[in-house]
Design an enzyme around this catalytic site. Structure first.
Site, short mmCIF file in Angstrom:
data_model
loop_
_atom_site.label_atom_id
_atom_site.label_comp_id
_atom_site.label_asym_id
_atom_site.label_seq_id
_atom_site.Cartn_x
_atom_site.Cartn_y
_atom_site.Cartn_z
N CYS A 1 29.02 29.64 47.04
CA CYS A 1 27.92 29.42 46.10
C CYS A 1 27.40 27.99 46.27
O CYS A 1 27.33 27.22 45.33
CB CYS A 1 28.36 29.69 44.66
N ALA B 1 39.66 35.96 44.66
CA ALA B 1 38.99 37.01 43.90
C ALA B 1 38.54 36.63 42.49
O ALA B 1 37.62 37.23 41.97
CB ALA B 1 39.91 38.23 43.81
N ALA B 2 39.20 35.66 41.83
CA ALA B 2 38.86 35.37 40.44
C ALA B 2 37.42 34.86 40.31
O ALA B 2 36.92 34.19 41.21
CB ALA B 2 39.83 34.34 39.87
N GLY C 1 36.66 38.04 39.36
CA GLY C 1 36.74 39.46 39.63
C GLY C 1 35.44 40.18 39.90
O GLY C 1 35.44 41.35 40.28
N ARG D 1 43.54 31.45 36.51
CA ARG D 1 42.44 32.28 37.02
C ARG D 1 42.94 33.67 37.41
O ARG D 1 42.20 34.65 37.29
CB ARG D 1 41.78 31.58 38.21
N LYS E 1 33.16 39.95 42.33
CA LYS E 1 32.95 40.42 43.70
C LYS E 1 33.94 41.52 44.06
O LYS E 1 33.63 42.40 44.87
CB LYS E 1 33.01 39.24 44.67
#
Length: 461
Positions: free
Chosen positions: A242, A122-123, A125, A150, A127
């Site tokens: 990404c 998640a980091a 945050g 993170r 998304k």
């Protein structure tokens, strides 16, 4: 290829093998992308709908996110109190697609029953916040990050956002398999080779190699295999990276289909101009690619687990009602239960409280809901997370507005001495633009600053 420019002034060249890989994906894909990689990246922010914020009527809005807007240049965000108040979040435009993806998944596959959503990587945050804006207040989100540093950044960004239905945890992906069939939706924004961030982060160019790509793809498949057990039958897994290569993208969706009989989900995200479909794949995959859209590189796809069923039920317990502090300061306090966790008072959504107990026995819980107070002698001192919460009752603490200079000094951690007449002693909320900046304790001639040190503004010290 020639020089490859960055906003930070660093120049380098793209690795020849990277260019060769892009060319192998087709000139229609690679040509505009390679040209775009010499241009500066876009700057964009997401306005916080939970706190009633939205782009102005004349804003340059991100096409796939009504809350997202492009900025003409990058300001000094740390000098803006609204950033500290969580009124907006600095987020890359392509990543904002998570809101639309989650909204379409929920509308297509789930009824009104409360959902459990895991953001497994998640980091920092963004998304998680994107997903929260598509979910309902009765749904529950678990935001996980294994890396300690993170995870702290993730915690701070979730605190600024202001939602109460979020747990922030630290755990390896393998641990979530113990929560068998616990989640309706699992999001995996996987650690990757970072090709999509090359024009923003010089290290993404420096570290790239074919070996890194192969290593990342193998790690991603291990993570996906571990997390698959935590997804309930009929649940949906969202996968994103990404990066641009097929090994970390389309081939991992094929892996899920072949290994777990996962069903590809048609999200229809190519309805947005410039969004491309997956390359050489029968599955529904979507590519957000510089040169084709105004944003950085994102790959996203979703698959559904075979079968049907509700999420795993944990034995319900009777929970005590919230105490007077919570009832006085939290709107609709009956939705929550009150627990002591790590020396703090925390409120957790009542309908998910038993699950949070199970979660705490599996991974490290940084917060299971919203931290609201901590004992200080005979007092309960309100915590910074409460000041930033969208559930804070606006009339529960005496409030007063600061000008910009005073607001920045307060955000740096300074005490306040120029207090308004008639301000009661005790805990108060200094504000900027009529919104809380944090808490202070008025002791008469001054008000002591209660912003935790790790969330204070460092600029200008």
């Amino acid at each position: 290829m020639g020089d490859f420019r960055y906003l930070c002034g660093v120049k380098t060249e793209l690795p020849p093998k990277f260019i060769e890989m892009l060319r192998s994906l087709g000139d229609d894909f690679a040509g505009p992308l390679l040209a775009a990689l010499t241009a500066p990246p876009q700057v964009s922010v997401r306005d916080n709908a939970l706190k009633g914020c939205a782009p102005a009527a004349d804003a340059d809005v991100v096409p796939w996110c009504a809350q997202g807007r492009y900025l003409a240049e990058r300001p000094l965000f740390a000098a803006d109190p609204a950033w500290h108040q969580g009124l907006y979040y600095v987020q890359e435009a392509s990543s904002m697609i998570y809101t639309e993806a989650v909204r379409r998944i929920v509308g297509k596959y789930f009824d009104e029953s409360p959902l459990r959503y895991l953001d497994a990587c998640a980091a920092p945050g963004g998304k998680t916040i994107s997903a929260l804006e598509a979910l309902r207040s009765d749904d529950f989100v678990v935001a996980n990050e294994l890396d300690r540093h993170r995870a702290n950044i993730l915690y701070e960004n979730i605190a600024k956002y202001g939602a109460s239905n979020v747990a922030v945890v630290r755990g390896d992906a393998s641990r979530f398999g113990r929560l068998e069939e616990a989640f309706d939706i699992v999001a995996v924004d996987a650690p990757c080779s970072g090709e999509g961030m090359m024009r923003k982060e010089p290290e993404a160019v420096a570290q790239w190699s074919e070996g890194l790509v192969a290593s990342c793809a193998a790690t991603q498949r291990a993570i996906l295999s571990d997390l698959w057990q935590s997804l309930r039958p009929g649940g949906v897994l969202i996968y994103s990276t990404c990066t641009f290569n097929r090994s970390e993208n389309e081939e991992n969706i094929a892996f899920l289909a072949d290994e777990f009989d996962a069903e590809s989900v048609d999200l229809g995200l190519d309805c947005f101009e410039g969004v491309l479909k997956g390359i050489d794949t029968p599955h529904h995959c979507y590519r957000f690619t510089p040169g084709h859209i105004r944003g950085e590189g994102i790959f996203i796809a979703a698959v559904r687990k075979p079968g049907n069923g509700s999420h795993a039920q944990y034995k319900e317990k009777k929970f005590a009602a919230c105490g007077e502090f919570v009832k006085s300061h939290i709107a609709d306090a009956d939705r929550f239960i009150e627990v002591e966790a790590g020396g703090r008072i925390e409120i957790r959504p009542r309908i998910h409280a038993a699950f949070i107990d199970k979660l705490a026995s599996t991974v490290t819980l940084l917060r299971g809901g919203l931290p609201v107070a901590e004992p200080k002698g005979r007092d309960l001192a309100p915590l910074h997370e409460l000041a930033l919460s969208a559930d804070l009752r606006p009339d529960s603490f005496a409030a007063f507005d600061l000008d910009l200079d005073a607001a920045l000094r307060f955000l740096r951690g300074e005490s306040l001495s120029d207090l308004p007449d008639g301000l009661p002693k005790g805990f108060v909320t200094p504000c900027y633009g009529a919104r809380p900046l944090g808490f202070a304790k008025n002791i008469g001639r001054r008000a002591n600053n209660l912003i935790p040190d790790h969330m204070r503004l460092r600029m200008g010290r």
